[in-house]
Design a protein around this motif. Sequence first.
Motif, PDB file in Angstrom:
ATOM      1  N   ASP A 251     -27.253 -56.994  -7.153  1.00 32.95           N
ATOM      2  CA  ASP A 251     -26.027 -57.281  -8.230  1.00 32.95           C
ATOM      3  C   ASP A 251     -26.420 -56.627  -9.470  1.00 32.95           C
ATOM      4  O   ASP A 251     -27.452 -56.917 -10.160  1.00 32.95           O
ATOM      5  CB  ASP A 251     -25.689 -58.775  -8.200  1.00 32.95           C
ATOM      6  CG  ASP A 251     -24.191 -58.981  -7.639  1.00 32.95           C
ATOM      7  OD1 ASP A 251     -23.851 -58.163  -6.705  1.00 32.95           O
ATOM      8  OD2 ASP A 251     -23.616 -59.942  -8.094  1.00 32.95           O
ATOM      9  N   ARG A 262     -10.931 -56.114 -19.903  1.00 32.15           N
ATOM     10  CA  ARG A 262     -11.179 -55.725 -18.793  1.00 32.15           C
ATOM     11  C   ARG A 262     -11.319 -54.118 -18.571  1.00 32.15           C
ATOM     12  O   ARG A 262     -12.170 -54.027 -17.447  1.00 32.15           O
ATOM     13  CB  ARG A 262      -9.733 -55.982 -17.860  1.00 32.15           C
ATOM     14  CG  ARG A 262      -9.883 -56.991 -17.037  1.00 32.15           C
ATOM     15  CD  ARG A 262      -8.670 -57.479 -16.463  1.00 32.15           C
ATOM     16  NE  ARG A 262      -8.557 -57.291 -14.963  1.00 32.15           N
ATOM     17  CZ  ARG A 262      -7.726 -56.428 -14.304  1.00 32.15           C
ATOM     18  NH1 ARG A 262      -6.872 -55.739 -14.975  1.00 32.15           N
ATOM     19  NH2 ARG A 262      -7.697 -56.417 -12.953  1.00 32.15           N
ATOM     20  N   GLY A 263     -10.574 -53.546 -19.446  1.00 35.81           N
ATOM     21  CA  GLY A 263     -10.705 -51.880 -19.212  1.00 35.81           C
ATOM     22  C   GLY A 263     -12.252 -51.559 -19.378  1.00 35.81           C
ATOM     23  O   GLY A 263     -12.703 -50.808 -18.644  1.00 35.81           O
ATOM     24  N   LYS A 265     -15.024 -53.079 -19.219  1.00 33.99           N
ATOM     25  CA  LYS A 265     -15.678 -53.753 -17.807  1.00 33.99           C
ATOM     26  C   LYS A 265     -15.567 -52.684 -16.910  1.00 33.99           C
ATOM     27  O   LYS A 265     -16.578 -52.464 -16.202  1.00 33.99           O
ATOM     28  CB  LYS A 265     -15.537 -55.030 -17.696  1.00 33.99           C
ATOM     29  CG  LYS A 265     -16.319 -55.597 -16.894  1.00 33.99           C
ATOM     30  CD  LYS A 265     -15.964 -57.064 -16.365  1.00 33.99           C
ATOM     31  CE  LYS A 265     -16.605 -57.433 -15.277  1.00 33.99           C
ATOM     32  NZ  LYS A 265     -15.786 -57.507 -13.969  1.00 33.99           N
ATOM     33  N   ARG A 266     -14.420 -52.544 -16.437  1.00 35.61           N
ATOM     34  CA  ARG A 266     -14.207 -51.503 -15.199  1.00 35.61           C
ATOM     35  C   ARG A 266     -14.856 -50.386 -15.601  1.00 35.61           C
ATOM     36  O   ARG A 266     -15.224 -49.614 -14.537  1.00 35.61           O
ATOM     37  CB  ARG A 266     -12.574 -51.494 -14.997  1.00 35.61           C
ATOM     38  CG  ARG A 266     -12.326 -52.699 -14.279  1.00 35.61           C
ATOM     39  CD  ARG A 266     -10.613 -52.966 -14.350  1.00 35.61           C
ATOM     40  NE  ARG A 266      -9.888 -52.060 -13.824  1.00 35.61           N
ATOM     41  CZ  ARG A 266      -8.556 -51.466 -14.106  1.00 35.61           C
ATOM     42  NH1 ARG A 266      -8.136 -52.207 -14.958  1.00 35.61           N
ATOM     43  NH2 ARG A 266      -7.898 -50.712 -13.419  1.00 35.61           N
ATOM     44  N   ARG A 267     -14.594 -49.533 -16.649  1.00 31.16           N
ATOM     45  CA  ARG A 267     -15.565 -48.309 -17.069  1.00 31.16           C
ATOM     46  C   ARG A 267     -16.692 -48.326 -16.816  1.00 31.16           C
ATOM     47  O   ARG A 267     -17.229 -47.426 -16.100  1.00 31.16           O
ATOM     48  CB  ARG A 267     -15.199 -48.064 -18.428  1.00 31.16           C
ATOM     49  CG  ARG A 267     -13.911 -47.320 -18.722  1.00 31.16           C
ATOM     50  CD  ARG A 267     -14.140 -46.450 -19.858  1.00 31.16           C
ATOM     51  NE  ARG A 267     -14.179 -47.163 -21.193  1.00 31.16           N
ATOM     52  CZ  ARG A 267     -13.505 -47.727 -21.861  1.00 31.16           C
ATOM     53  NH1 ARG A 267     -12.209 -47.751 -21.597  1.00 31.16           N
ATOM     54  NH2 ARG A 267     -13.839 -48.366 -23.074  1.00 31.16           N
ATOM     55  N   ALA A 269     -18.216 -50.090 -14.427  1.00 34.52           N
ATOM     56  CA  ALA A 269     -18.439 -50.427 -13.043  1.00 34.52           C
ATOM     57  C   ALA A 269     -19.404 -51.515 -12.753  1.00 34.52           C
ATOM     58  O   ALA A 269     -20.172 -51.421 -11.960  1.00 34.52           O
ATOM     59  CB  ALA A 269     -18.796 -49.035 -12.256  1.00 34.52           C
ATOM     60  N   ALA A 270     -19.572 -52.683 -13.528  1.00 36.58           N
ATOM     61  CA  ALA A 270     -20.628 -53.575 -13.357  1.00 36.58           C
ATOM     62  C   ALA A 270     -19.997 -54.556 -12.491  1.00 36.58           C
ATOM     63  O   ALA A 270     -18.802 -54.858 -12.375  1.00 36.58           O
ATOM     64  CB  ALA A 270     -20.787 -54.420 -14.781  1.00 36.58           C
ATOM     65  N   ASP A 271     -20.907 -55.162 -11.719  1.00 39.91           N
ATOM     66  CA  ASP A 271     -20.322 -56.358 -10.710  1.00 39.91           C
ATOM     67  C   ASP A 271     -19.960 -57.501 -11.619  1.00 39.91           C
ATOM     68  O   ASP A 271     -18.954 -58.115 -11.525  1.00 39.91           O
ATOM     69  CB  ASP A 271     -21.293 -56.561 -10.072  1.00 39.91           C
ATOM     70  CG  ASP A 271     -21.859 -55.945  -8.983  1.00 39.91           C
ATOM     71  OD1 ASP A 271     -21.002 -55.209  -8.230  1.00 39.91           O
ATOM     72  OD2 ASP A 271     -23.137 -55.537  -8.662  1.00 39.91           O
ATOM     73  N   ARG A 272     -20.791 -58.004 -12.758  1.00 35.97           N
ATOM     74  CA  ARG A 272     -20.355 -58.901 -13.699  1.00 35.97           C
ATOM     75  C   ARG A 272     -20.539 -58.417 -15.163  1.00 35.97           C
ATOM     76  O   ARG A 272     -21.456 -57.470 -15.379  1.00 35.97           O
ATOM     77  CB  ARG A 272     -21.448 -59.933 -13.377  1.00 35.97           C
ATOM     78  CG  ARG A 272     -21.201 -60.803 -12.163  1.00 35.97           C
ATOM     79  CD  ARG A 272     -20.139 -61.389 -11.798  1.00 35.97           C
ATOM     80  NE  ARG A 272     -20.231 -62.639 -12.843  1.00 35.97           N
ATOM     81  CZ  ARG A 272     -20.600 -64.008 -12.834  1.00 35.97           C
ATOM     82  NH1 ARG A 272     -20.751 -64.276 -11.521  1.00 35.97           N
ATOM     83  NH2 ARG A 272     -20.396 -65.038 -13.516  1.00 35.97           N
TER      84      ARG A 272
END
Lengths: 353, 535
Positions: A251, A262-263, A265-267, A269-272
């Motif tokens: 993980d 959020r954006g 973090k999504r960039r 591509a981390a699980d957490r």
Amino acid sequence: MRKPLLEFNDNGIYCPPGKFYIDPWKPVDDAVITHAHSDHARWGSKQYLAHHLSREVLYYRLGEISLRTIGYGETVVKNGVKISLHPAGHIIGSAQVRIEYKGEVWVVSGDYKLENDGVCEPFEPVKCHSFISECTFGMPVYHWKPQQEIHNNINQWWRQNAAEGKATVIVGYSLGKAQRILQHLDLSIGGVFTHGTIDNTHEALRRNGVQLNAATRITPDTPKEAFRNAIIIAPPSSAGTPWMRRFMPYDFGYCSGWMALRGAKRRRAADRGFVLSDHADWEGLITAIAATECETVYLTHGYTATFARYLSENGYDAHEAHTLYGDDEGGEAQAEALAAESENAALAEGDSL
Amino acid sequence: MKAFAQLFADLDETNKTNEKVRILKDYFVAVSDQDKIHTLALFTGRKPKRQINSTLVRTWAMEMAGIPGWLFEESYHVVGDLGETIALLLPGNTSSQDKSLAEWIEEINHLGNLDEEERRTWLRASWASMDQQERFVFNKVLTGSFRVGVSQNLIIKALADLSGLDTATLTHRIMGNWDPLTFSYPQLMQEQDASDDFSRPYPFYLAYAIQETSDQVKSAAQIGETLGDPADWQAEWKWDGIRAQAIRRGESFIWTRGEELATEKFPELHDFLADLPDGTVLDGEAICYSEGHPLPFNVLQTRIGRKNLSKKILAESPMVFIAYDCLEYQGEDTRGLPLTSRRKILEDLQLATRHPEAFMISPVVNFSGWEELYALRMQSREYHAEGFMLKKRSSVYQVGRKRGDWWKWKVDPLSVDAVMVYAQKGHGRRADLYTDYTFAVWDGDKLVPFAKAYSGLTDKEIGQVDHFIKRNTIEKFGPVRTVKPELVFEIGFEGINQSTRHKSGVALRFPRILRWRQDKKMEEADTIESLKAML
């Protein structure tokens, strides 16, 4: 009008009467360094002044430089200008630089945070007339939670991964975040491994007398089974590289103030995403600036325009300053790129070892 | 709401599909049937009516956060999502509550009965009782901007696993006109017949592009290798209108691909629909058509957004239905029949119509080999088409986007080299990065903006361009930056039309970035004349 004690020129932040620079981005004769991150401590100057605890990391990163180190509160005089260093609470050895000349006091913050991270000397406000402050996270959407909460979350996540037989890979800057993570791990959960770059930094810090928890350097010979219940601390540049494959199944968590959105973090591509930063948040910046009792504020990297406007509306004489720290807006992007650059070499070396 | 907020947090914390399905299943098992159906409604785009306009939501949020309006706007541009911005800006919660998602939605639906001051009090009290994550999802529901990073397919997969029903059945059941207040979860799970909902459309069968990117143009031989014997395939022109399902079951219904019931938007199609035998569903393209050929998409665009279709509009943009499939005939689902059989039914229906001017059929393009079709595809624009649809003659009508039996084979886009002149920050994954650009071409020695585009670059390129923009900003107008003209990009588009609304005099269809031309200087960008030559 009197000439300002510090000015921004093509090379960096310059003190005309003292004839020295603070965190220059081009080679100069005389450089005072706030901390050893690569966008603040650059190669090529003739002589350097920094805090004792930056010594070994600076040698490791910049090679054979002419370096003098001093402690917090100690004063050095250059051409009649008094220079002293004060804790910035950013990373080990990080300092604010206080300049005094003919009764006028300026402080250059370098990077800083207010919360005591338990690893480096906590931030101390220094009274001054003019304050040159970073504002990497100078937007009201950035609000940090107490670090204990974040560290608990990291440990809990690690514990769960370990229970599921997965490795835990956590990413953070090799100087600063990596030590902060390491020192707050619950070592009863499993083994701790570090990427070669981070281990090199840790070795440098240990030569400097810094006490750190034990961690094993990853080499091509490290058996894969060793990673099963373990946590691996890796630099951002290793994310998404083939180097990570050896940890499968794993993980992947990312530790950064940017994880607050959020954006962002999504960039990655981390699980957490763990919102853990070595920079001050919005409230922190405002508190720190107020504590200096300064009249004038110059803002270097981060959301300079927005933060300058906010401070102006709240009675400060606030200005944007153009520097090559971080990025002129949006922050760590460039620091990240630079860190990645300096770490890529080490990464390749880590792979081939 | 806590469970729903947690669902969101959990879904955000993994990138793995299986893990997401597991999280959804756990959630569906844990919550009430009422919450289940509300969740399903939200995830499939059936959001509650917006009861407080977003200006008021913003105003009250600023007030509670104690920040000026400009700082709120700046924050919004950094975060890229209104609900999240508000959740981050508000002070910490002072109380908590345990209301379910269904209870919150009920409260939201009742806001219509409250005056503005009562709504304000309600909203402030609601925010004060929620943590950051609850506020985030609550704001999304409240502002009706419920777009999430979870596809409908995942939800269906989770529900199918739980219920033992297959995904195609479930996908069909959740199509169409239903309201979580009147439709229950047990109803969804029960055996149903078509009489439950006369308006319900079938899930659309969607094709993948066989020419995935314009970078690697596939040759006729490569197409042949992939598809095999040309005799197994039916080719139709691909039309650039609105994909729609026309339903006649006692009443007429027209659904668009976006699952919007748009019957009223297409009055020209009502007569032929009313005339169809009962129990008929057609799949096709609603498209503007005049003098024997389809009109460009921008003609359709001028009428699609309007509430009232004036005589003038109807005269300028006459609409027809070009049908290409029949999904239901005589009340029977025909999707399991091979395409050839469905086509026969369709042709018979069309032969029988008294309204051939509105009910057309997409002609089959005859071809004997892939080379021939390849050459014909190059002439697509002359046929007012975007390329071909290739359908296996034996294919059944599937559910959703599937590979194998249907392919779209679009004509290569038109393209020009253009200079970036303005930039704006993106949203969602691209929040706080400059990803939306405006491009210009040369008009003499001036650059004239002609298109906005935001896709087609890799994350790494976006990072580099973002860096350039931040260091080469000439002016800022609100969220828009005027950028030093320097970077050249190849802009692709599907069509070009004259436009009086645009300064450049042209409007492009589907403009997008094909590639960053780092090898080109801005002087080498194209001119407005070269663009106009494509008209």
